[in-house]
Motif scaffolding. Sequence first.
Motif, mmCIF file in Angstrom:
data_model
loop_
_atom_site.group_PDB
_atom_site.id
_atom_site.type_symbol
_atom_site.label_atom_id
_atom_site.label_comp_id
_atom_site.label_asym_id
_atom_site.label_seq_id
_atom_site.Cartn_x
_atom_site.Cartn_y
_atom_site.Cartn_z
ATOM 1 N N ALA A 143 -3.638 18.802 0.282
ATOM 2 C CA ALA A 143 -3.146 18.048 1.440
ATOM 3 C C ALA A 143 -3.645 16.605 1.393
ATOM 4 O O ALA A 143 -2.926 15.673 1.791
ATOM 5 N N GLY A 144 -4.863 16.406 0.890
ATOM 6 C CA GLY A 144 -5.385 15.049 0.762
ATOM 7 C C GLY A 144 -4.601 14.238 -0.237
ATOM 8 O O GLY A 144 -4.247 13.078 0.024
ATOM 9 N N VAL A 145 -4.320 14.838 -1.394
ATOM 10 C CA VAL A 145 -3.538 14.141 -2.419
ATOM 11 C C VAL A 145 -2.114 13.874 -1.912
ATOM 12 O O VAL A 145 -1.569 12.777 -2.094
ATOM 13 N N THR A 146 -1.521 14.866 -1.264
ATOM 14 C CA THR A 146 -0.173 14.687 -0.713
ATOM 15 C C THR A 146 -0.153 13.563 0.309
ATOM 16 O O THR A 146 0.782 12.755 0.349
ATOM 17 N N GLY A 147 -1.198 13.500 1.145
ATOM 18 C CA GLY A 147 -1.281 12.429 2.129
ATOM 19 C C GLY A 147 -1.377 11.055 1.490
ATOM 20 O O GLY A 147 -0.811 10.079 2.008
ATOM 21 N N VAL A 148 -2.065 10.954 0.363
ATOM 22 C CA VAL A 148 -2.143 9.699 -0.372
ATOM 23 C C VAL A 148 -0.761 9.320 -0.907
ATOM 24 O O VAL A 148 -0.311 8.171 -0.785
ATOM 25 N N VAL A 149 -0.087 10.278 -1.499
ATOM 26 C CA VAL A 149 1.243 10.022 -2.060
ATOM 27 C C VAL A 149 2.213 9.572 -0.969
ATOM 28 O O VAL A 149 3.012 8.647 -1.165
ATOM 29 N N ASN A 150 2.135 10.222 0.203
ATOM 30 C CA ASN A 150 3.064 9.922 1.295
ATOM 31 C C ASN A 150 2.668 8.703 2.112
ATOM 32 O O ASN A 150 3.427 8.264 2.989
ATOM 33 N N GLY A 151 1.461 8.174 1.867
ATOM 34 C CA GLY A 151 1.027 7.001 2.603
ATOM 35 C C GLY A 151 0.289 7.298 3.891
ATOM 36 O O GLY A 151 -0.067 6.372 4.634
ATOM 37 N N THR A 152 0.038 8.575 4.179
ATOM 38 C CA THR A 152 -0.739 8.930 5.371
ATOM 39 C C THR A 152 -2.182 8.472 5.224
ATOM 40 O O THR A 152 -2.804 8.020 6.187
ATOM 41 N N PHE A 153 -2.722 8.637 4.006
ATOM 42 C CA PHE A 153 -4.070 8.184 3.687
ATOM 43 C C PHE A 153 -3.990 7.130 2.581
ATOM 44 O O PHE A 153 -3.133 7.217 1.703
ATOM 45 N N ASP A 154 -4.903 6.177 2.628
ATOM 46 C CA ASP A 154 -4.971 5.198 1.551
ATOM 47 C C ASP A 154 -5.728 5.760 0.354
ATOM 48 O O ASP A 154 -5.367 5.494 -0.802
ATOM 49 N N THR A 155 -6.789 6.506 0.621
ATOM 50 C CA THR A 155 -7.595 7.133 -0.421
ATOM 51 C C THR A 155 -7.991 8.531 0.041
ATOM 52 O O THR A 155 -7.943 8.838 1.239
ATOM 53 N N ALA A 156 -8.398 9.377 -0.898
ATOM 54 C CA ALA A 156 -8.817 10.729 -0.549
ATOM 55 C C ALA A 156 -9.828 11.241 -1.560
ATOM 56 O O ALA A 156 -9.771 10.897 -2.747
#
Length: 304
Positions: free
Chosen positions: A180-193
């Motif tokens: 979920a952290g990596v997916t969030g990075v890919v989708n732009g939800t998170f800048d880093t994870a």
Amino acid sequence: MKLLTTTALAALIAAPAFADWKDDYQVVKFGILSGENEQDRLMRNEPIRKYLEDKLGVQVEIFTAGNYDGVIQAIAADQIEIARFGSSSYAAAYTATDGGVVPTLVEKKKDGNTGYRSIVVTRCDSGIESLDDAKGKVHAFADPDSTSGYAVPYFNMVEKIGLDPKSYFSAIPFSGSHEAGVTGVVNGTFDTASTYENTAVDGVYQRMEAKGMIEQGVVCKIWESPEITTGPWTFRKNLPAEMIEEVTAAIEGFAEADPEGFKLYSSFDETDPNPDTGFERVDHDRYQWIVDMRQWLKDQRRGS
């Protein structure tokens, strides 16, 4: 009537003391953590489940939960017998049970190494090339009980790098899992994870690329930790000692008995020059530093 010899009589009297542990544990459950989606983690662990069932002659079931704490609480409540923990989740279980768990095995690589690393990832096109560039950005940790996804990166950021995540980043949410952290990075939800990597070709985002969950070349690594001791296969201490030893010995034989099953279980990659090849015995002393680090993190959260 033929009389029993003294030796035979003694054997009869002693027989009940040697009752098979399988009489009391006809179903054995082992827990696995939520590092990847449930379908894939069940698929990856099915070979060892089937192998143990055939080898031990008892029913073996896999237990999953939505987060790490679900598996920790399950072993603490005697709902499962065994768990395959990360280092930090093992330390959490050790603390939650007042030392009532026993670590026995870790996966071993071809060169004898039994470690892995925490890493921080971002989108390759984000313009973030180091933690210096991530200041003021949103950084996701994986799970409060994750070694590589929280404990190790947080500890290193504060103690080794000299930055306080609470003030350095604009927000530090928990993603809930490594994927979920990596997916969030890919989708732009998170800048880093924060996540983990076993080798340069085997880690969470590389596996997600291989499974088609994300495109190749979208995620890049910007930081890695010193080596972390791999988390152990862990048993409840209140289980029969002969059960712990027999199941441990069975797991040790898995790689040789079912090479293809072990390859799936360990996510063996043909391009990896240093794949997992089996297991190595461990004890609690190897993880005491993780227990101490978790206490440090707890003190940090309390503001001490």
